[in-house]
Design an enzyme around this catalytic site. Structure first.
Site, PDB file in Angstrom:
ATOM      1  N   SER A  12      40.311  44.779  30.565  1.00  0.00           N
ATOM      2  CA  SER A  12      42.053  45.056  30.896  1.00  0.00           C
ATOM      3  C   SER A  12      42.526  43.408  30.354  1.00  0.00           C
ATOM      4  CB  SER A  12      41.866  45.706  32.125  1.00  0.00           C
ATOM      5  OG  SER A  12      42.196  44.776  32.921  1.00  0.00           O
ATOM      6  N   GLY A  13      41.727  42.774  30.247  1.00  0.00           N
ATOM      7  CA  GLY A  13      42.410  41.100  30.758  1.00  0.00           C
ATOM      8  C   GLY A  13      42.501  40.499  32.107  1.00  0.00           C
ATOM      9  N   VAL A  15      40.622  40.264  36.528  1.00  0.00           N
ATOM     10  CA  VAL A  15      39.090  39.957  36.781  1.00  0.00           C
ATOM     11  C   VAL A  15      38.116  41.431  37.209  1.00  0.00           C
ATOM     12  CG1 VAL A  15      40.525  40.268  38.937  1.00  0.00           C
ATOM     13  CG2 VAL A  15      38.047  38.885  38.735  1.00  0.00           C
ATOM     14  N   LEU A  36      42.142  48.768  24.695  1.00  0.00           N
ATOM     15  CA  LEU A  36      42.823  49.265  24.314  1.00  0.00           C
ATOM     16  C   LEU A  36      43.869  49.115  23.488  1.00  0.00           C
ATOM     17  CD1 LEU A  36      41.751  52.038  26.451  1.00  0.00           C
ATOM     18  CD2 LEU A  36      41.332  51.769  24.104  1.00  0.00           C
ATOM     19  N   CYS A  99      46.634  59.069  32.251  1.00  0.00           N
ATOM     20  CA  CYS A  99      46.027  58.177  30.859  1.00  0.00           C
ATOM     21  C   CYS A  99      44.988  58.158  31.382  1.00  0.00           C
ATOM     22  CB  CYS A  99      46.485  56.465  31.325  1.00  0.00           C
ATOM     23  SG  CYS A  99      45.949  56.056  30.401  1.00  0.00           S
ATOM     24  N   GLY A 123      36.688  48.514  35.769  1.00  0.00           N
ATOM     25  CA  GLY A 123      36.796  47.685  37.004  1.00  0.00           C
ATOM     26  C   GLY A 123      37.360  48.448  38.096  1.00  0.00           C
ATOM     27  N   CYS A 195      51.950  50.562  33.388  1.00  0.00           N
ATOM     28  CA  CYS A 195      52.008  49.357  32.076  1.00  0.00           C
ATOM     29  C   CYS A 195      53.109  49.231  30.517  1.00  0.00           C
ATOM     30  CB  CYS A 195      50.224  49.598  31.387  1.00  0.00           C
ATOM     31  SG  CYS A 195      50.275  51.239  30.780  1.00  0.00           S
TER      32      CYS A 195
END
Length: 350
Positions: A12-13, A15, A36, A99, A123, A195
């Site tokens: 997801s970008g 951590v 995604l 989702c 994660g 999001c």
């Protein structure tokens, strides 16, 4: 060292997904990352592109391949459109559950398996094991970060291909590990908002989506008009602030009635209920019980579990009866059931 198999990590970008990729690579898996592309609306799309870039940098730092999968159309129809329709019907949906079911562990899992991966990893702070011939979803070891609640709609097939390496760790240790490896996103803050509504303004998002916010009456439990509301989607059960009414005592949103476009207000004591019914039921770590099942249950992600009894109704819906009344049980949210450490199943509160 022989590789344990190929795993695609949904990056997801942040951590957590970077840590998942790192742990799996160190454990001997052949790892690649996939991010995604889900957003096309202004504001959210720019944020999403920044997250893709962050995930790509993390993958490069880890020395693993990285790909991008465009699921914007599927996300719009399966998650965003349903979010709008549920709000307009007077319910309060949880889009993260939708989702996970339709996108991350639905379309994404199908795609990574088609690409030759053996497993998908995320994660999430939860665990997967197998006992008595059945895959089980378990709480994360770090109860403060446990995310099993939003994964209750998964299936046995999905669990069989799922690796959740963060489930046995706590968040501070994960940040420390990623920072020690020199990854730039080690101190990146956790995302708190939905999001596709990064500013948290649900009413503005609904209006921009073409939904009409129709004003109506605030009424008490006797039907007495207390004031005017701005539209059902602007409020949620349990809300006290921002109502703009004077009732002589503190009042809260008890429920929303879409049929009459009314919002029922009342005292805090009226928010408590000992029983609920749920639909869209999914049994996960245990098969559907033939009689009453003793569980602990929660009706919101941040809520503590409470002792309850769950029972399958003749029409397949779920009845949950709590040992003690629960506050602000909300239509559209999820009730998730636990037996010990395992997620037994759950459903959408109706």
């Amino acid at each position: 060292m022989a590789k344990k198999g190929t795993v695609a990590v949904a990056m997801s970008g942040g951590v957590d997904s970077a840590a998942a990729a790192l742990l799996l690579a160190e454990a001997g898996y052949d790892v690649w990352g996939v991010t995604l592309r889900l957003q096309s609306c202004p504001g959210a799309a720019e944020t999403a592109e920044a997250e893709i870039a962050s995930a790509r940098r993390a993958a490069e730092a880890l020395g693993i391949p990285h790909r991008v999968l465009d699921l914007r159309e599927r996300f719009r129809t399966a998650v965003m459109d349903r979010f709008v329709s549920e709000y307009l019907a007077g319910r309060t949906p949880n889009p993260c559950v939708d989702c996970n079911r339709e996108i991350k562990f639905g379309a994404l899992l199908d795609w990574v398996l088609e690409q030759g991966a053996d497993f998908l990893s995320t994660g999430h702070y939860a665990r997967v094991d197998r006992a008595e011939g059945r895959w089980r979803l378990l709480r994360g070891a770090d109860r403060r970060k446990d995310q099993s609640y939003v994964l209750y709609q998964l299936t046995q097939r999905q669990l069989s291909h799922l690796l959740l390496p963060l489930g046995d760790h706590d968040k501070p240790a994960i940040r420390q590990m990623v920072e020690a490896r020199g990854l730039a996103n080690a101190r990146k803050a956790d995302s708190q908002d939905i999001c596709f509504i990064p500013d948290g303004d649900y009413a503005a998002f609904l209006a921009a989506s073409g939904a009409e916010l129709v004003p109506g009456d605030f009424v008490d439990e006797t039907g007495r008009v207390l004031g005017r509301h701005r539209g059902l989607p602007c409020y949620t059960p349990g809300q006290r602030k921002g109502l703009g009414v004077s009732a002589g005592e503190p009042v809260y949103v008890l429920r929303k009635e879409a049929a009459g476009n009314r919002i029922i207000l009342g005292p805090d004591s009226a928010l408590y209920t000992a029983e609920l019914t749920a639909e869209r039921v999914n049994w996960l770590s245990v098969p559907a019980p033939e009689g009453p099942l003793a569980v602990t249950a929660k009706t919101r992600y941040t809520q503590r579990e409470a002792a309850a009894t769950a029972e399958v109704l003749p029409d397949g819906r779920l009845r949950v009866t709590f040992a003690e009344p629960q506050r602000a049980v909300t239509a559209g949210q999820a009730v998730v059931l636990y037996v010990g450490e395992a997620v037994a199943g759950g459903g959408t509160i109706c």
